[in-house]
Enzyme design. Sequence first.
Site, PDB file in Angstrom:
ATOM      1  N   GLU A  70      -6.164   2.690  -4.227  1.00  0.00           N
ATOM      2  CA  GLU A  70      -4.783   2.803  -4.320  1.00  0.00           C
ATOM      3  C   GLU A  70      -4.308   1.192  -4.642  1.00  0.00           C
ATOM      4  OE1 GLU A  70      -3.455   5.285  -1.435  1.00  0.00           O
ATOM      5  OE2 GLU A  70      -1.676   4.023  -0.795  1.00  0.00           O
ATOM      6  N   GLN A 110      -6.824  15.462   2.928  1.00  0.00           N
ATOM      7  CA  GLN A 110      -6.157  14.405   1.915  1.00  0.00           C
ATOM      8  C   GLN A 110      -6.921  14.438   0.737  1.00  0.00           C
ATOM      9  OE1 GLN A 110      -5.816  10.053   2.538  1.00  0.00           O
ATOM     10  NE2 GLN A 110      -3.597  10.676   2.760  1.00  0.00           N
ATOM     11  N   ARG A 158       0.108   9.710  -1.065  1.00  0.00           N
ATOM     12  CA  ARG A 158      -1.051  10.523  -1.954  1.00  0.00           C
ATOM     13  C   ARG A 158      -1.058  11.762  -2.105  1.00  0.00           C
ATOM     14  NH1 ARG A 158      -5.785   7.064   1.415  1.00  0.00           N
ATOM     15  NH2 ARG A 158      -5.313   5.155   0.493  1.00  0.00           N
ATOM     16  N   ARG A 164      -2.424  11.187   6.084  1.00  0.00           N
ATOM     17  CA  ARG A 164      -2.599   9.713   6.529  1.00  0.00           C
ATOM     18  C   ARG A 164      -2.106   8.840   5.539  1.00  0.00           C
ATOM     19  NH1 ARG A 164      -7.309   6.188   5.207  1.00  0.00           N
ATOM     20  NH2 ARG A 164      -7.181   7.378   3.363  1.00  0.00           N
ATOM     21  N   HIS A 199      -7.365  12.112  -2.638  1.00  0.00           N
ATOM     22  CA  HIS A 199      -6.721  10.962  -3.333  1.00  0.00           C
ATOM     23  C   HIS A 199      -6.419  11.276  -4.726  1.00  0.00           C
ATOM     24  CE1 HIS A 199      -6.651   6.698  -4.128  1.00  0.00           C
ATOM     25  NE2 HIS A 199      -6.675   6.315  -2.900  1.00  0.00           N
ATOM     26  N   LEU A 243     -14.227   6.744  -5.813  1.00  0.00           N
ATOM     27  CA  LEU A 243     -12.636   6.403  -5.609  1.00  0.00           C
ATOM     28  C   LEU A 243     -12.358   5.152  -6.469  1.00  0.00           C
ATOM     29  CD1 LEU A 243     -10.108   6.519  -3.866  1.00  0.00           C
ATOM     30  CD2 LEU A 243     -11.022   4.683  -2.506  1.00  0.00           C
ATOM     31  N   PHE A 293       0.860  -1.135   0.115  1.00  0.00           N
ATOM     32  CA  PHE A 293       0.038   0.043  -0.012  1.00  0.00           C
ATOM     33  C   PHE A 293       0.859   1.171  -0.235  1.00  0.00           C
ATOM     34  CE2 PHE A 293      -4.092   1.878   0.680  1.00  0.00           C
ATOM     35  CZ  PHE A 293      -5.081   0.892   0.094  1.00  0.00           C
ATOM     36  N   HIS A 307     -10.684  13.031   0.010  1.00  0.00           N
ATOM     37  CA  HIS A 307     -10.596  11.849   0.371  1.00  0.00           C
ATOM     38  C   HIS A 307     -10.964  11.689   1.977  1.00  0.00           C
ATOM     39  CE1 HIS A 307     -10.557   7.454   0.224  1.00  0.00           C
ATOM     40  NE2 HIS A 307      -9.219   7.398   0.768  1.00  0.00           N
TER      41      HIS A 307
HETATM   42  C1  LIG Z   1     -13.944   5.708  -0.765  1.00  0.00           C
HETATM   43  C2  LIG Z   1     -13.121   5.520   0.349  1.00  0.00           C
HETATM   44  C3  LIG Z   1     -12.138   4.603   0.480  1.00  0.00           C
HETATM   45  C4  LIG Z   1     -11.499   4.342   1.419  1.00  0.00           C
HETATM   46  N1  LIG Z   1     -10.435   3.320   1.579  1.00  0.00           N
HETATM   47  C5  LIG Z   1      -9.647   3.153   2.806  1.00  0.00           C
HETATM   48  C6  LIG Z   1      -8.743   1.978   2.930  1.00  0.00           C
HETATM   49  O1  LIG Z   1      -8.501   1.322   1.821  1.00  0.00           O
HETATM   50  N2  LIG Z   1      -8.230   2.021   4.084  1.00  0.00           N
HETATM   51  C7  LIG Z   1      -8.290   2.750   5.166  1.00  0.00           C
HETATM   52  O2  LIG Z   1      -7.558   2.483   6.092  1.00  0.00           O
HETATM   53  N3  LIG Z   1      -9.162   3.918   5.041  1.00  0.00           N
HETATM   54  C8  LIG Z   1      -9.828   3.991   3.880  1.00  0.00           C
HETATM   55  N4  LIG Z   1     -10.684   5.005   3.821  1.00  0.00           N
HETATM   56  C9  LIG Z   1     -10.673   5.872   5.063  1.00  0.00           C
HETATM   57  C10 LIG Z   1     -11.943   5.172   5.829  1.00  0.00           C
HETATM   58  O3  LIG Z   1     -12.729   4.375   5.332  1.00  0.00           O
HETATM   59  C11 LIG Z   1     -12.731   6.075   6.731  1.00  0.00           C
HETATM   60  O4  LIG Z   1     -11.868   6.974   7.435  1.00  0.00           O
HETATM   61  C12 LIG Z   1     -13.560   5.438   7.859  1.00  0.00           C
HETATM   62  O5  LIG Z   1     -14.273   4.472   7.445  1.00  0.00           O
HETATM   63  C13 LIG Z   1     -14.300   6.232   8.835  1.00  0.00           C
HETATM   64  O6  LIG Z   1     -15.074   5.495   9.538  1.00  0.00           O
HETATM   65  P1  LIG Z   1     -16.028   6.264  10.720  1.00  0.00           P
HETATM   66  O7  LIG Z   1     -16.503   5.126  11.378  1.00  0.00           O
HETATM   67  O8  LIG Z   1     -15.032   7.373  11.306  1.00  0.00           O
HETATM   68  O9  LIG Z   1     -17.224   7.204  10.000  1.00  0.00           O
HETATM   69  P2  LIG Z   1     -18.296   6.700   9.006  1.00  0.00           P
HETATM   70  O10 LIG Z   1     -18.021   5.282   8.286  1.00  0.00           O
HETATM   71  O11 LIG Z   1     -18.307   7.752   7.982  1.00  0.00           O
HETATM   72  O12 LIG Z   1     -19.511   6.749   9.844  1.00  0.00           O
HETATM   73  C14 LIG Z   1     -20.141   7.960  10.162  1.00  0.00           C
HETATM   74  C15 LIG Z   1     -21.325   7.590  10.939  1.00  0.00           C
HETATM   75  O13 LIG Z   1     -21.810   8.879  11.655  1.00  0.00           O
HETATM   76  C16 LIG Z   1     -23.092   8.776  11.448  1.00  0.00           C
HETATM   77  N5  LIG Z   1     -23.707  10.200  11.556  1.00  0.00           N
HETATM   78  C17 LIG Z   1     -22.680  11.146  10.879  1.00  0.00           C
HETATM   79  N6  LIG Z   1     -23.311  12.470  11.354  1.00  0.00           N
HETATM   80  C18 LIG Z   1     -24.429  12.321  12.092  1.00  0.00           C
HETATM   81  C19 LIG Z   1     -25.686  12.963  12.456  1.00  0.00           C
HETATM   82  N7  LIG Z   1     -25.717  14.060  12.502  1.00  0.00           N
HETATM   83  N8  LIG Z   1     -26.492  12.187  13.416  1.00  0.00           N
HETATM   84  C20 LIG Z   1     -26.403  10.865  13.482  1.00  0.00           C
HETATM   85  N9  LIG Z   1     -25.550  10.186  12.999  1.00  0.00           N
HETATM   86  C21 LIG Z   1     -24.658  10.783  12.177  1.00  0.00           C
HETATM   87  C22 LIG Z   1     -23.493   7.985   9.971  1.00  0.00           C
HETATM   88  O14 LIG Z   1     -24.806   7.676   9.830  1.00  0.00           O
HETATM   89  C23 LIG Z   1     -22.452   7.026  10.085  1.00  0.00           C
HETATM   90  O15 LIG Z   1     -23.118   6.058  10.551  1.00  0.00           O
HETATM   91  C24 LIG Z   1     -11.567   5.258   2.731  1.00  0.00           C
HETATM   92  C25 LIG Z   1     -12.581   6.256   2.561  1.00  0.00           C
HETATM   93  C26 LIG Z   1     -13.251   6.490   1.374  1.00  0.00           C
HETATM   94  C27 LIG Z   1     -14.003   7.642   1.256  1.00  0.00           C
END
Ligand SMILES: Cc1cc2nc3c(=O)[nH]c(=O)nc-3n(C[C@H](O)[C@H](O)[C@H](O)COP(=O)(O)OP(=O)(O)OC[C@H]3O[C@@H](n4cnc5c(N)ncnc54)[C@H](O)[C@@H]3O)c2cc1C
Lengths: 610, 245, 128, 133
Positions: free
Chosen positions: A250, A235, A292, A395, A237, A247, A121, A360
């Site tokens: 990578e 960041q 990135r 990151r 991407h 996306l 990666f 991203h």
């Molecule tokens: C396309 C993409 C690919 C990625 N690939 C990778 C990878 O390969 N490897 C890696 O390590 N990282 C990767 N990342 C980054 C990583 O996926 C994210 O940083 C991570 O999933 C975020 O998780 P989270 O639980 O913090 O938030 P999220 O999964 O975004 O969840 C947020 C939660 O909060 C809730 N929420 C938000 N606001 C409110 C509100 N006002 N009221 C109630 N609920 C709310 C939402 O409903 C949701 O359930 C990627 C990101 C993207 C976008």
Amino acid sequence: MLSLAKTITTDVLVVGGGGAGLRSAIAACETNPKLKVTLLSKVYPMRSHTVAAEGGAAAVTQAHDSLQAHFDDTVSGSDWLADQSVVDYFVKHAFDELVQLEHWGCPWSRQPSGDVQVRRFGGMKTERTWFAADKTGFHILHTLFQTSLKYSGIQRLDEYFLLDLLVHEQRCYGVLAIDIASGDLVQIQAASVILATGGAGRLYQFNTNGGIVTGDGMALAYRHGVALRDMEFVQYHPTGLPGSGILITEACRGEGGILLNKDGYRYLQDYGLGPETPPGQPQNKTMELGPRDKLSQAFWHEQQQGRTIQHPQGEVVHLDLRHLGQRYLLERLPFICELAKAYVNVDPVKSPIPIRPAVHYTMGGILTDANCATSIRGLYAVGECASVGLHGANRLGSNSLTELLVFGKVAGREAARLASEPSQPAADSLLSTLTTQALAPLQQLHNSQGSERWQPLRQQLAASMEQGCGIYRSEAGLKETLTCLAQLKQRYQQLRLGDSGKAFNTDLLHALELGFGLDVAEAMCQAALERKESRGAHQRQEPGLTNRNDQDFLRHSLAFYQTRPGARIEWQAVDTSLSPPAERLYGGQRPRGQSSAGQQPTDNPPKESR
Amino acid sequence: MPTTEIRLQRYRPEQDNAPHWQDFRVEYDDSTSVLDALEQIKAEQDSSVSYRWSCRMAICGSCGVMVDGVPKLGCKTFLRDYPKGLTLAPLSHFPIEKDLIVDMSRFLAHLSAIKPYLIAEAAPKGKPYRQTPAQLARYKQFSNCINCGLCYSACPQFGLKPDFLGPAAIALAHRYNLDSRDQGKSERMAQLNSDNGVWGCTFVGYCSTVCPKGVDPAAAVNQGKIASTLDGVIQWFKPGKETSK
Amino acid sequence: MRINKQPPPQTTPRRSDEPIWWSLFSAGGVCVAMLVPAIALLVLLGIPLGLVSAEQLSYQRLHALVFHPLGLGVVLAVIVLPLFHAMHRIHHGLHDLQLAHGRLAKWLCYGSAVLLSSLALSLWLTSG
Amino acid sequence: MSRKPYQPPMPASWWLKHPAYRFYMLREATVLPLLFFIGSLLYGLYALGQGEASWLQYQAWLQQPWVLALNGLALLASLFHAWTFFVLFPQVMPLRLGSRTLPAWLMVSAQWAGVLLVILALWWLLGGLDAHQ
Ligand SMILES: Cc1cc2nc3c(=O)[nH]c(=O)nc-3n(C[C@H](O)[C@H](O)[C@H](O)COP(=O)(O)OP(=O)(O)OC[C@H]3O[C@@H](n4cnc5c(N)ncnc54)[C@H](O)[C@@H]3O)c2cc1C
Ligand code: SF4
Ligand code: F3S
Ligand code: FES
């Protein structure tokens, strides 16, 4: 008149059903099974944006790898802005957390021996990224969600929208939420609240994020006085699809994909990432596997020099996977093949995929200590919405999925511990005062006689952020964007809803999200303005500011909310107790590489290339 | 930009007693999805139009709608394929909450009912299980379900009998039953063995046709029938274990 | 659990008796697919249309063939199992068309399969 | 309470709405001609047991156009049924060789080969009997 429809009491309230939220809910249950844990999310947990992560999750796995190496990669990747004891804790617990997920059923990809397989990666020296085909986030999220169903202590409030936190004198007593289905207002009292609301990528026009990634939790903590840390680091991407920003992982480059400009030239070698590696034989931290920020910046320069390709949806370069062959592509990158066919009508087996950088990930977030606690007692934050100090200025791919697990567990444990302590519940009178305060903005939205709509405002916000606070920043551009934000905030006061109903009023929710976004954007721009150096994902264009300046800026920025326009910025020391700052070196510039003789390590691409 | 006609089924619980149709004209190009079109309608024509969405890349499972009567993901259906216009309605067989939004709670209840998590006595300490690619391949396909619910809209048996666990829930049960690490099959069979379990299916097979992720839930359900039959035979030879009738 | 919405389904549901009917249905389905085309083609259409020559297929020969001990298998495969196959589908069809469901329909469907099967068996036994 | 979920009705004519459903109903309906076919066999069994005269009577009955037509329909129905059944088989019982699943087309063609074999065998049994006596 708005009024509460019901009140719910719980011990630990987790806001957010993504990887971070689910992991902490489970950890809270396991810490103290007697606790009532409530998981609230504006979408069903498996719709959270963790679902979209493709590439993988990092942990030291192979015998020839070491914790020190993962630590070094993360710290140098962060451009020395990561808190090193946090990174240390992280790399030490990463493997166990991925194993835990395996024990919960995650379908990790395997070697013929039956052992878990790891892949290369960007930014990681060694193969240490666990993956589940190219749907790692999807499988992690569903495994966590399904596992959460095992715990009877977890009660879910699906499709509840967090409206505000109930905070008084640095103590959080619960939250106020909208039951989206009915539009009812619900007060939830909790001994501890964990924010796991994800990032804020939607503030930008081109982004890889889902519609829910609007920075809600960040804005709420911020409004209640918690600092947002390192918000200037956003960041990009390097490989999003033109138009949608969807996306292209990578992992494509990890598997051997190459980037070509309009002359079919692998331009990355001109940006300190060479020497050129043969197609299909990728080398860690070199060429396409550089970090990135460097890759996105290289695109920007190519575009400035007119060497990008015209596409109906804007300027692009090509990601070429053809040399990998159909069989390999369908086995390793099936989802990518599907996405490219659907959204740009390109079959990666036959043609290169047009790509462009897209926002991203938000490195910064709600300031927490190493235990995920914020400055407000009873309020925790974890995941992309938080800044626990892991990512610094940039990151590394595949560190954040692991972060959700490692720190999700910490947050759940800590929140449960607090909730298990005897405590004084808030007086009813206090709660009702706080509730009334929290309802005021909503009341105003409902009553507004203005004529503004949220859509054009949101559009302008996204365009202005892309313009002034994008891959390269300057004082003039940032100031312009800040002015624009102030105007948008003015106009926001004149917002009028197009839907007066209560049930599933998504018009109202999007308006509220815009309000959150405006505050977060301000913190980003203000921090970017005041960081007068270039580091990681934050690149300033002005002469004198194009290099890293450890003297003045080896510090975290802390943005504090203020009612007048702009944020108040303070600075915080970085924990560099374990590894002193050095240059970030990639490609042939790495000490191990032999070909770097005479080449000046620099963060800036050469003016004249080739 | 060319334009096309979208007939949208509206239902606003606070005003309407039954759904009705409303016509919209939208602009589209080669890459405009149904979801993009809805966004356009909401932004420019009627902001009370409600629908679910999130990832816009066919992975979160939010945006299922009936497009000309066929269950599809709005973000993966393109206007370029409907030059004569199209109709949009909420997913069939589910109660309609508002416009294109249906109540998915029954679907979720069915998912939880089949214990969709690994049940095993003791995991290896500090290291992963061993699972060969061949063992992974046995269940992998069934773990790709994004819980979009399209198959429930496709399945008339779910429409006729809402208590039928349905294709996705059964596919998920099957996924864990086939996982070499799992030992919880017997706990899941109770649900699968019932009239609302695998036996609610008459192999219409349309669920697999509409599945956007190639899960083939029909195969899972019908392989489940064999499993359930065998389970019954085994129970039969082991009297005393199952006393309920 | 989702507060305020649908309750989860019954926790310990009753085991269905469908495996019995479904097994018979499936076995019948195989027979219908494998054997019925041949018999329909050669016997029911072939004889009257003269595809199979009548002199080669004399009454005695056919009688000996059908009432041979192995003929019982044939009766099972082309009459009894296909009957259960057919009545199973009719049973579900009645439900699909919302014409009838519940116990009565079930008794009628599988009951008539049992009755007609007994008729076939007794014809074979008494005439053998 | 502003929730007022609308449960759309499921009319008895639901299956007319989509080709997939019509196909399903057609498949299920193959048992109607099949029932007639089974009836014909039952009658034949009875006739065969009653003696040659009644067998000849049965043969005459078989030759009536409407009987011919219905049995012709039964033949078509059984072929259609066979087609649907064979396609479903690999879905219900995927056969594995090592880590690979046998390709569906192979299983489907094997089943058709079976049908052909049965026809030939029966033809041999009915027609070829003479030569053996
Ligand atoms: C396309 C993409 C690919 C990625 N690939 C990778 C990878 O390969 N490897 C890696 O390590 N990282 C990767 N990342 C980054 C990583 O996926 C994210 O940083 C991570 O999933 C975020 O998780 P989270 O639980 O913090 O938030 P999220 O999964 O975004 O969840 C947020 C939660 O909060 C809730 N929420 C938000 N606001 C409110 C509100 N006002 N009221 C109630 N609920 C709310 C939402 O409903 C949701 O359930 C990627 C990101 C993207 C976008
Ligand atoms: S099986 Fe397919 S159609 Fe059904 S919910 Fe899962 S992904 Fe959707
Ligand atoms: S459509 Fe329904 S009836 Fe069975 S095969 Fe699929 S679950
Ligand atoms: S928006 Fe996520 S599947 Fe369509």
